[in-house]
Design a protein around this motif. Structure first.
Motif, PDB file in Angstrom:
ATOM      1  N   GLY A 167      -4.284   2.317  -1.835  1.00  0.00           N
ATOM      2  CA  GLY A 167      -4.747   1.458  -0.789  1.00  0.00           C
ATOM      3  C   GLY A 167      -6.272   0.721  -0.830  1.00  0.00           C
ATOM      4  N   ARG A 170      -6.612  -1.650  -3.740  1.00  0.00           N
ATOM      5  CA  ARG A 170      -6.067  -2.308  -3.443  1.00  0.00           C
ATOM      6  C   ARG A 170      -6.749  -3.767  -2.648  1.00  0.00           C
ATOM      7  N   GLU A 192      -3.010   3.345   6.588  1.00  0.00           N
ATOM      8  CA  GLU A 192      -3.106   2.470   7.410  1.00  0.00           C
ATOM      9  C   GLU A 192      -4.803   2.289   8.969  1.00  0.00           C
ATOM     10  N   ALA A 208      -3.897  -1.413   6.763  1.00  0.00           N
ATOM     11  CA  ALA A 208      -3.663  -1.075   5.703  1.00  0.00           C
ATOM     12  C   ALA A 208      -3.725  -1.898   4.715  1.00  0.00           C
ATOM     13  N   GLU A 210      -2.552  -4.674   3.119  1.00  0.00           N
ATOM     14  CA  GLU A 210      -0.830  -5.674   3.960  1.00  0.00           C
ATOM     15  C   GLU A 210      -1.738  -6.753   3.956  1.00  0.00           C
ATOM     16  N   GLU A 211      -0.996  -7.759   3.439  1.00  0.00           N
ATOM     17  CA  GLU A 211      -1.369  -9.199   4.023  1.00  0.00           C
ATOM     18  C   GLU A 211      -2.836  -9.041   3.649  1.00  0.00           C
ATOM     19  N   LEU A 212      -3.166  -8.897   2.229  1.00  0.00           N
ATOM     20  CA  LEU A 212      -4.201  -9.046   1.254  1.00  0.00           C
ATOM     21  C   LEU A 212      -5.196 -10.549   1.393  1.00  0.00           C
ATOM     22  N   LYS A 215      -6.044 -11.708   5.113  1.00  0.00           N
ATOM     23  CA  LYS A 215      -7.327 -10.735   5.239  1.00  0.00           C
ATOM     24  C   LYS A 215      -8.352 -11.171   4.915  1.00  0.00           C
ATOM     25  N   ARG A 239      -7.405  -6.722  10.857  1.00  0.00           N
ATOM     26  CA  ARG A 239      -6.537  -6.449  10.535  1.00  0.00           C
ATOM     27  C   ARG A 239      -5.122  -7.044  10.641  1.00  0.00           C
TER      28      ARG A 239
END
Length: 267
Positions: A167, A170, A192, A208, A210-212, A215, A239
């Motif tokens: 994570g 990424r 997370e 986390a 996610e939605e990189l 963000k 976040r």
């Protein structure tokens, strides 16, 4: 018998002898050629050249590919050598060429360190795909450090598969280059709760991996705005990229000692 028949018979015998001698010579030449090409020392592997990286030596190529002085260059399997070289930590891809009469030329596309993974008191250079390259040295001087991630069995050539490490990699890999250059540390106590620490002391709560893309875009825009405002907050929270937050850094009261800032793992 007719003299013409006798002459004809002698001519046939001479032709048969010539053909037999020719066949024998052809067999001998073919055998000598095969021996010279495939079994004589003429085409033995006498040298190994490595191009494209300083992290792989000719001795390492010989060792992992089991190349010896009795190997014949023309019988050498380039694909076998390429497959063997993939076991070296720094090799991402390799191309093997035969250069007559006895040189193996290896062109390496090396892996490049992206972060330093902290493991106990030691640090390890790791590329963007999680491959462990080597213990940290001067090459890790300007790389961000990944801490608080669960790591075990780390050694050159291994691949880190933990969710915290994957994570964090990424997240770091998704950052625009100007933002990535400002990151000095990443903290991943859990998948997370990934947090970034910037050079100016600002923490970034990333959450986390996610939605990189969203963000990263929000973070870059906030950093540009804060730079123009000459403001340095305590932390930035992306976040939830649709609703980011910025914590204002408050000056300590006069005469009071400033309270210590929370560590990234506590934020």
């Amino acid at each position: 018998p007719d003299p013409r028949i006798s002459r004809r018979r002698r001519a046939v015998r001479r032709s048969q002898r010539r053909r037999a001698v020719t066949r024998a010579l052809a067999v001998a030449v073919t055998g000598l050629t095969v021996w010279t090409v495939f079994f004589s020392p003429l085409f033995a592997v006498r040298a190994v050249q490595v191009r494209g990286t300083s992290h792989v030596t000719a001795a390492e190529v010989r060792r992992v590919a089991h190349l010896g002085g009795d190997d014949n260059l023309l019988r050498l399997s380039a694909s076998r050598v390429q497959h063997a070289l993939q076991r070296l930590p720094w090799v991402r891809r390799a191309r093997v060429q035969r250069v007559l009469p006895g040189t193996v030329r290896v062109t390496v596309q090396p892996r490049r360190p992206a972060i330093v993974v902290s493991f106990g008191a030691a640090g390890w250079l790791v590329d963007r795909s999680g491959h462990v390259l080597a213990p940290v040295d001067r090459r890790g001087r300007h790389l961000p450090v990944l801490a608080e991630a669960r790591v075990r069995n780390i050694a050159p050539g291994t691949v880190l598969h933990g969710p915290e490490v994957r994570g964090a990699l990424r997240v770091y890999g998704s950052l625009p280059r100007p933002v990535a250059r400002r990151v000095v540390a990443l903290f991943a106590p859990s998948p997370e709760r990934i947090t970034l620490a910037l050079r100016n002391g600002v923490g970034v709560r990333y959450g986390a991996a996610e939605e990189l893309r969203a963000k990263a875009a929000v973070l870059a825009a906030l950093l540009r705005r804060l730079h123009h405002q000459r403001s340095r907050p305590a932390y930035i929270d992306v976040r939830v990229p649709q609703s980011p937050a910025v914590s204002v850094r408050q000056a300590p009261a006069t005469g009071a000692s400033p309270s210590p800032a929370p560590s990234p793992s506590q934020r």
